[in-house]
Design an enzyme around this catalytic site. Structure first.
Site, short mmCIF file in Angstrom:
data_model
loop_
_atom_site.label_atom_id
_atom_site.label_comp_id
_atom_site.label_asym_id
_atom_site.label_seq_id
_atom_site.Cartn_x
_atom_site.Cartn_y
_atom_site.Cartn_z
N HIS A 50 29.93 23.24 53.75
CA HIS A 50 29.85 21.83 53.36
C HIS A 50 31.16 21.44 52.67
O HIS A 50 31.86 22.29 52.11
CB HIS A 50 28.68 21.61 52.41
CG HIS A 50 27.34 21.75 53.07
ND1 HIS A 50 26.20 21.19 52.54
CD2 HIS A 50 26.95 22.37 54.22
CE1 HIS A 50 25.17 21.47 53.31
NE2 HIS A 50 25.60 22.20 54.34
N GLU A 82 31.81 20.10 49.84
CA GLU A 82 31.89 20.49 48.44
C GLU A 82 32.17 21.98 48.28
O GLU A 82 32.97 22.38 47.43
CB GLU A 82 30.58 20.14 47.70
CG GLU A 82 30.22 18.67 47.72
CD GLU A 82 29.31 18.27 48.88
OE1 GLU A 82 28.53 17.31 48.69
OE2 GLU A 82 29.38 18.89 49.96
N CYS A 113 24.14 18.00 48.33
CA CYS A 113 22.84 18.59 48.65
C CYS A 113 22.51 19.63 47.57
O CYS A 113 23.37 19.98 46.75
CB CYS A 113 22.89 19.22 50.04
SG CYS A 113 23.82 20.78 50.10
N CYS A 147 25.05 22.56 47.37
CA CYS A 147 26.33 22.17 46.79
C CYS A 147 26.20 21.86 45.30
O CYS A 147 27.10 22.19 44.52
CB CYS A 147 26.91 20.98 47.55
SG CYS A 147 27.34 21.38 49.25
#
Length: 182
Positions: A79, A81, A109, A112
């Site tokens: 992801h 992040e 999310c 993260c």
């Protein structure tokens, strides 16, 4: 504004993009968010992954950037992040990002968010929220709901076994003289 953009390779897999900014040029939260949004759109349109981009900055100076690379690296943890946190840790040569902020175009999310806590970032600034992500097909809201459920009620079975043996291994950590706490 002018920036010096350098690219480095980390283990030949993920590109670490570092943006260095002159010390007298500190970006505002809006300018940092503009960077995150533009990065997300640029990399998404280039086929690098989903529509997410992240910046880690300290006192308005960009330390690292990251974009979603899930589909381009076949890594469900890539992801924006997570990639950005990894990049910032590489740049700063530390796992402790205290004093840094995460600027991301969409609310993190749960995975993260946990990484933000582990990295000790001081603040998250986000644009769209997790319901916006859910509206375009991302499971953030579902995962947030799952985390509120007892283990036995979750959609993925969770079973604990051999807890005594596992705890014995964890106790070894306490005895280590050379451990690095994190």
């Amino acid at each position: 504004m002018s920036f010096c953009l350098d690219e480095y390779r980390t283990q030949g897999i993920i590109t670490v993009t570092i943006m260095t900014t002159p010390a007298n040029l500190r970006l505002t939260n809006h300018e940092l968010m503009t960077e995150a949004i533009a990065l997300a759109q640029e990399k998404m349109l280039a086929g690098a992954g989903g529509p997410f981009g992240a910046i880690i900055a300290r006192q308005g100076i960009i330390i690292a950037r990251g974009w979603n690379q899930v589909t381009s690296t076949n890594d469900p943890t890539a992801h924006a992040e997570i990639v950005c946190i990894r990049n910032a840790c590489t740049v700063l040569q530390t796992f402790d990002l205290s004093g840094c902020e995460l600027i991301v175009n969409c609310e993190p999310c749960p995975m993260c968010l946990a990484a933000v806590y582990w990295a000790r970032l001081k603040r998250i600034i986000y644009g769209a929220d997790h319901s916006d992500a859910a509206a375009i097909g991302f499971a953030d809201a579902f995962i947030y709901q799952e985390l509120r459920l007892p283990n036995e009620d979750r959609s993925i079975p969770i079973q604990q076994i051999m807890s005594a043996e596992a705890r014995a291994g964890l106790k070894l950590w306490l005895a280590l003289d050379n451990k690095i706490l994190y």
